[in-house]
Motif scaffolding. Sequence first.
Motif, PDB file in Angstrom:
ATOM      1  N   SER A   1      -8.468   2.014   4.203  1.00 26.33           N
ATOM      2  CA  SER A   1      -8.338   3.062   3.176  1.00 26.33           C
ATOM      3  C   SER A   1      -7.559   4.233   3.768  1.00 26.33           C
ATOM      4  O   SER A   1      -8.060   5.340   3.896  1.00 26.33           O
ATOM      5  CB  SER A   1      -9.711   3.511   2.697  1.00 26.33           C
ATOM      6  OG  SER A   1     -10.499   3.999   3.780  1.00 26.33           O
ATOM      7  N   ARG A   2      -6.303   3.986   4.121  1.00 28.18           N
ATOM      8  CA  ARG A   2      -5.498   4.966   4.838  1.00 28.18           C
ATOM      9  C   ARG A   2      -4.689   5.865   3.900  1.00 28.18           C
ATOM     10  O   ARG A   2      -4.239   5.435   2.844  1.00 28.18           O
ATOM     11  CB  ARG A   2      -4.525   4.256   5.788  1.00 28.18           C
ATOM     12  CG  ARG A   2      -5.177   3.333   6.805  1.00 28.18           C
ATOM     13  CD  ARG A   2      -5.869   4.114   7.903  1.00 28.18           C
ATOM     14  NE  ARG A   2      -6.407   3.219   8.926  1.00 28.18           N
ATOM     15  CZ  ARG A   2      -7.044   3.647  10.001  1.00 28.18           C
ATOM     16  NH1 ARG A   2      -7.221   4.928  10.200  1.00 28.18           N
ATOM     17  NH2 ARG A   2      -7.517   2.784  10.883  1.00 28.18           N
ATOM     18  N   ASN A   3      -4.518   7.112   4.306  1.00 30.55           N
ATOM     19  CA  ASN A   3      -3.526   8.025   3.739  1.00 30.55           C
ATOM     20  C   ASN A   3      -3.614   8.157   2.223  1.00 30.55           C
ATOM     21  O   ASN A   3      -2.628   7.991   1.503  1.00 30.55           O
ATOM     22  CB  ASN A   3      -2.127   7.586   4.170  1.00 30.55           C
ATOM     23  CG  ASN A   3      -1.995   7.537   5.677  1.00 30.55           C
ATOM     24  OD1 ASN A   3      -2.367   8.480   6.365  1.00 30.55           O
ATOM     25  ND2 ASN A   3      -1.491   6.425   6.202  1.00 30.55           N
ATOM     26  N   GLY A   4      -4.812   8.466   1.761  1.00 27.52           N
ATOM     27  CA  GLY A   4      -5.012   8.773   0.357  1.00 27.52           C
ATOM     28  C   GLY A   4      -5.379   7.613  -0.524  1.00 27.52           C
ATOM     29  O   GLY A   4      -5.589   7.796  -1.734  1.00 27.52           O
ATOM     30  N   VAL A   5      -5.471   6.394   0.030  1.00 28.80           N
ATOM     31  CA  VAL A   5      -5.868   5.239  -0.784  1.00 28.80           C
ATOM     32  C   VAL A   5      -7.342   5.337  -1.173  1.00 28.80           C
ATOM     33  O   VAL A   5      -7.742   4.939  -2.279  1.00 28.80           O
ATOM     34  CB  VAL A   5      -5.596   3.924  -0.035  1.00 28.80           C
ATOM     35  CG1 VAL A   5      -6.210   2.729  -0.762  1.00 28.80           C
ATOM     36  CG2 VAL A   5      -4.093   3.713   0.112  1.00 28.80           C
ATOM     37  N   ALA A   6      -8.176   5.892  -0.284  1.00 25.89           N
ATOM     38  CA  ALA A   6      -9.604   6.016  -0.576  1.00 25.89           C
ATOM     39  C   ALA A   6      -9.824   6.791  -1.875  1.00 25.89           C
ATOM     40  O   ALA A   6      -9.133   7.772  -2.161  1.00 25.89           O
ATOM     41  CB  ALA A   6     -10.314   6.717   0.580  1.00 25.89           C
TER      42      ALA A   6
ATOM     43  N   ALA B   1       0.853  -1.188   0.000  1.00 27.94           N
ATOM     44  CA  ALA B   1       0.000   0.000   0.000  1.00 27.94           C
ATOM     45  C   ALA B   1       0.886   1.235   0.000  1.00 27.94           C
ATOM     46  O   ALA B   1       1.863   1.316   0.758  1.00 27.94           O
ATOM     47  CB  ALA B   1      -0.922   0.001   1.214  1.00 27.94           C
ATOM     48  N   CYS B   2       0.549   2.184  -0.844  1.00 27.83           N
ATOM     49  CA  CYS B   2       1.319   3.421  -0.960  1.00 27.83           C
ATOM     50  C   CYS B   2       0.733   4.509  -0.058  1.00 27.83           C
ATOM     51  O   CYS B   2      -0.483   4.590   0.122  1.00 27.83           O
ATOM     52  CB  CYS B   2       1.308   3.920  -2.400  1.00 27.83           C
ATOM     53  SG  CYS B   2       2.076   2.805  -3.586  1.00 27.83           S
ATOM     54  N   ASN B   3       1.600   5.339   0.453  1.00 28.67           N
ATOM     55  CA  ASN B   3       1.169   6.528   1.188  1.00 28.67           C
ATOM     56  C   ASN B   3       0.965   7.637   0.165  1.00 28.67           C
ATOM     57  O   ASN B   3       1.859   8.443  -0.112  1.00 28.67           O
ATOM     58  CB  ASN B   3       2.211   6.920   2.231  1.00 28.67           C
ATOM     59  CG  ASN B   3       1.705   7.991   3.179  1.00 28.67           C
ATOM     60  OD1 ASN B   3       0.782   8.738   2.855  1.00 28.67           O
ATOM     61  ND2 ASN B   3       2.318   8.078   4.347  1.00 28.67           N
ATOM     62  N   VAL B   4      -0.226   7.663  -0.416  1.00 28.57           N
ATOM     63  CA  VAL B   4      -0.534   8.602  -1.489  1.00 28.57           C
ATOM     64  C   VAL B   4      -0.538  10.036  -0.972  1.00 28.57           C
ATOM     65  O   VAL B   4      -0.107  10.965  -1.657  1.00 28.57           O
ATOM     66  CB  VAL B   4      -1.895   8.253  -2.118  1.00 28.57           C
ATOM     67  CG1 VAL B   4      -2.263   9.250  -3.211  1.00 28.57           C
ATOM     68  CG2 VAL B   4      -1.880   6.822  -2.671  1.00 28.57           C
ATOM     69  N   ALA B   5      -0.990  10.233   0.248  1.00 26.45           N
ATOM     70  CA  ALA B   5      -1.184  11.583   0.782  1.00 26.45           C
ATOM     71  C   ALA B   5       0.103  12.243   1.251  1.00 26.45           C
ATOM     72  O   ALA B   5       0.279  13.461   1.080  1.00 26.45           O
ATOM     73  CB  ALA B   5      -2.198  11.537   1.929  1.00 26.45           C
ATOM     74  N   TYR B   6       1.037  11.460   1.845  1.00 27.18           N
ATOM     75  CA  TYR B   6       2.159  12.086   2.540  1.00 27.18           C
ATOM     76  C   TYR B   6       3.531  11.649   2.054  1.00 27.18           C
ATOM     77  O   TYR B   6       4.543  12.111   2.593  1.00 27.18           O
ATOM     78  CB  TYR B   6       2.053  11.811   4.040  1.00 27.18           C
ATOM     79  CG  TYR B   6       0.741  12.239   4.640  1.00 27.18           C
ATOM     80  CD1 TYR B   6       0.365  13.581   4.650  1.00 27.18           C
ATOM     81  CD2 TYR B   6      -0.145  11.306   5.169  1.00 27.18           C
ATOM     82  CE1 TYR B   6      -0.849  13.984   5.187  1.00 27.18           C
ATOM     83  CE2 TYR B   6      -1.361  11.692   5.709  1.00 27.18           C
ATOM     84  CZ  TYR B   6      -1.700  13.038   5.714  1.00 27.18           C
ATOM     85  OH  TYR B   6      -2.904  13.425   6.237  1.00 27.18           O
ATOM     86  N   SER B   7       3.622  10.760   1.087  1.00 30.07           N
ATOM     87  CA  SER B   7       4.916  10.333   0.575  1.00 30.07           C
ATOM     88  C   SER B   7       5.310  11.195  -0.621  1.00 30.07           C
ATOM     89  O   SER B   7       4.549  11.302  -1.597  1.00 30.07           O
ATOM     90  CB  SER B   7       4.877   8.860   0.158  1.00 30.07           C
ATOM     91  OG  SER B   7       6.050   8.503  -0.538  1.00 30.07           O
TER      92      SER B   7
END
Length: 524
Positions: A440-445, A287-293
């Motif tokens: 659905s964490r950190n931008g996955v949603a 799972a990627c950290n879409v929001a903060y990476s």
Amino acid sequence: MKRILLLALCAAVLLTLFSGCAAEDTPYVPTGDALAPEDADVNATQPVERGEAQDFSLAYYQERSMNPVIATDFTNRALFSLIYQGLFFVNSKNEPVPILCKNYRYSTDYRTFTFLLMDGAKFSDGTPVTAEDVLATYSAALKSTYYSGRFVHVKEIRISDDGGITFKLSNPITELPLLLDVPIIKASQIESEHPLGTGPYIFEENLAGAQLRRNPAWWCEYSATDLVVTADSIPLVEAQSNTHIRDQFEFEDVGVVCTDPFSDSYADYRCDRELWTCENGMFLYLACNVAYSDVFSNANLRSALTYAIDRKALAEDHYRGFAQTTTIACSPSSPYYSPSLAAKYEYEPIRFVEALGKIKRPEEPVQLLVNKDDSLRLRAARDIADMLTECGLETATLEVETSKYLSYIRVGRYDLYLGQTRLSANMDLTPFFHPYGNISRNGVASSEIYDLCLDALENSGNFYNLHKAVADEGSIVPILFGSYAVYATRGLVTNLTPSRDCVFYYWLGRTDSDAMIPIDYTNG
């Protein structure tokens, strides 16, 4: 040699892409016929002669629950298909097969289903199975660790005016029977450690030990060829560990064992035996950290991540071949799986290298979060980190214990994490993409992909579009689906066709089409 050539090619492309540029440093959530290892002796069955008595034992953990709604231990759960029955079984082809369900009907919008019980269905004490028993079982299942994840779309369960069980759904689900293989127990025994069931065997425990005794008054009509287990009684050997079970199988009289190669405590079996595998629903993914990476907020790099993962090497090196590789978020055992679509996202590291060359590489290593309490997953994460590093994206594992692992996911302290969760038999992905889903964490949603999830539940023909969108978006990267391994003494059982929750699956001659009432209705 192939991997060396690929790495050399990747290095050459990196040199070309970056020449002239400034020097830069680059959850676990509880929730078909599967393929067996190539060297497995699958289905090489020597049938038991007609009239020959089966004589063997099974293992179980005395201190762990034998209540099918509560239990999570796979050794004990392997016994449940002999003791209990659900409204449906789900077979190895991922098809629902009616057992306690006589008929069912559904509304035109697939939001209301009503299931009627088989006439004459009885528990092992001779009392009839009632709608109240079914309602109580499902009310408990909605809150249980093992089953709750599959019922996120259920709004209400109640007894219908005609004595059936009505399920009200928040979203249309055409394949609801796939989720209804929960073993039915008595309403008065919901919290019992050893509730009565409706299956062909009765669990008994006394000073002499425990056994499964064949129920001579079993309510089902069947022929001798319907069942894979025909022994009059089956002694139960109290298990101490997975290694102890293995030794009891190899040197004593335990005849059939269901094991979980995804478990750290798995003990390998090397004696003369027969082997079957069945998909267990356990889904391993990145799972990627879409929001903060800074790295994986880049959509193009996320979508190329799939090409950097050598899934076959992971399956062979860490999961002993007891896993099915997948590039789309669907088990290869599922009828929703598209081989042609999956082939588009296979291991091809040069494509990831090319995508990496179009971004500014980070000064610090990418952080791959992993739960170090799961040593099997930890080893896989280290290999994945090496794969990404070899492709030019320096990656380090962030290895923490379970409590910190879950906390780090919540606060977004990672670039990637290696997670695993159990998907339901209908391959529902909504928990990943719902705005308030539990994974659905950190931008996955994503509202767009969530809508595609709902479309697929309403019409399974839409799964192709869903799986393509998930792979192209790249916020989760599918890797493997796990398998159970079922070992049996050679020649002991015939026609064994285990499925994820029904090791000793048997068919009593009815299909889903036989149970479906060919009319729709709109009132629950």
